[in-house]
Enzyme design. Structure first.
Site, PDB file in Angstrom:
ATOM      1  N   GLY A 305      13.256  -0.769   3.368  1.00 45.39           N
ATOM      2  CA  GLY A 305      11.818  -0.818   3.606  1.00 45.39           C
ATOM      3  C   GLY A 305      11.423   0.153   4.686  1.00 45.39           C
ATOM      4  O   GLY A 305      12.067   1.194   4.883  1.00 45.39           O
ATOM      5  N   GLU A 306      10.359  -0.153   5.398  1.00 47.47           N
ATOM      6  CA  GLU A 306       9.785   0.638   6.493  1.00 47.47           C
ATOM      7  C   GLU A 306       9.517   2.096   6.137  1.00 47.47           C
ATOM      8  O   GLU A 306       9.436   2.960   7.018  1.00 47.47           O
ATOM      9  CB  GLU A 306      10.646   0.521   7.766  1.00 47.47           C
ATOM     10  CG  GLU A 306      12.029   1.124   7.717  1.00 47.47           C
ATOM     11  CD  GLU A 306      12.898   0.793   8.935  1.00 47.47           C
ATOM     12  OE1 GLU A 306      13.555   1.707   9.469  1.00 47.47           O
ATOM     13  OE2 GLU A 306      12.911  -0.390   9.353  1.00 47.47           O
TER      14      GLU A 306
END
Length: 339
Positions: A305-306
């Site tokens: 993610g991120e």
């Protein structure tokens, strides 16, 4: 768009008037590509990426000098149901890590010279447990969308969207099921690495949410409000704002894809300004990209993610731009083109 949306009607009106790609710039990029010192089609998908960037940037030779990575963070009430391997306070801790420069996305942003922005969305107030109530009321939902709108620069060569939020793959699975059908088993994956009882709790949570909200989920915006989260609503707002400003977008993983699917369901061609940076290890992501008609640039089994997978894919786009802008034409190089 700078002031955000006043109400749901404003969002619907904006979706009805999405700008289209600059076909003349795409044609000009295609013409230049045909004159470069290489066989036609030799750079394969990189050539398609160039046409995409040219069309949305409105220039025959696109550039990637001003890239903005936008991360939105939110907390979810359903974490109390044991759906994640990590406690909810990790969201706050990771936002602090972003701000200190210690996360993977910080390193990738630095590598590519990209601007990184992190928007924490009322982390002290998790969304409601959406198995028993809508995740957000109208005010919180609209505020989160407008926070996403406000995060998009007035001008950028490319926007990368990312997120952080313990429990948000549960929300993404529920939203994907609401938008494209199927039960929890069709969309739920391990997320942060859950298995056994935690995975069973995640499956039960999504199925309970789908049952509780029922026909209300047929409206994509209402589905976002009821089973999404603040960061998903902000991602939707940012995606819509980027389209209004004709800024191309590079999508990250499953959570970003679920937020993008709201715009896809609202408007045919709603994601025409987007490229999928990668397909993650989360099993629902591959199915979702197929539903969105998005072919990922990378398939590396990432699941962080991120914005990290999309940021890795940024290197491919930079390679494409470097070749398109820097290569000599047959005439310039005094190389014979094929007959």
């Amino acid at each position: 768009m700078t002031g955000g949306f006043q109400d749901r009607a404003g969002i619907i009106a904006a979706v009805a008037q999405l700008p289209s790609v600059d076909s003349a710039s795409m044609a000009a990029a295609r013409k230049r590509d045909a004159e470069l010192t290489k066989p036609a089609g030799a750079l394969a998908r990189l050539e398609g990426c160039i046409e995409h960037l040219a069309g949305w940037q409105g220039r025959a030779i696109p550039q990637l000098n001003a890239v903005s990575i936008l991360i939105f963070a939110g907390n979810h009430g359903v974490t109390a149901r044991g759906v994640s391997a990590y406690p909810a306070e990790v969201t706050v801790q990771m936002v602090a890590n972003f701000e200190r420069g210690g996360a993977a996305i910080n390193q990738l942003a630095r590598l590519h010279g990209a601007a990184l922005s992190v928007t924490a969305l009322d982390l002290e107030n998790p969304t409601a447990d959406f198995t028993a109530a809508p995740a957000m009321d109208d005010a919180a939902w609209l505020d989160a969308i407008n926070r996403g709108v406000a995060a998009v620069p007035a001008q950028a060569d490319l926007v990368i969207l990312g997120e952080m939020g313990i429990g948000n793959t549960t929300a993404a699975a529920a939203l994907a099921a609401a938008l494209y059908g199927g039960d929890a088993a069709s969309w739920v994956g391990p997320g942060t690495g859950v298995a056994g009882a935690a995975l069973a709790a995640k499956l039960a949570t999504v199925d309970a949410a789908l049952s509780f909200h029922g026909p209300s989920l047929t409206d994509p915006l209402e589905a976002l409000r009821r089973v999404g989260g603040r960061e998903l609503a902000a991602l939707f707002g940012a995606l819509l704002a980027a389209r209004q400003r004709r800024i191309p977008v590079l999508l990250d993983g499953f959570v970003v894809g679920a937020a993008a699917a709201v715009l896809a369901r609202l408007a045919p061609g709603g994601l025409d300004h987007c490229l999928a940076g990668h397909v993650s290890a989360e099993p629902g992501h591959r199915r979702l990209l197929q539903a969105l008609n998005q072919k990922p640039l990378l398939d590396l089994g990432m699941r962080l993610g991120e914005g990290s997978g999309a940021a890795v894919a940024l290197g491919l786009l930079k390679a494409a731009v470097a070749c398109h802008a820097g290569m000599a034409t047959f005439a310039e190089a005094s190389v014979s083109n094929r007959a």
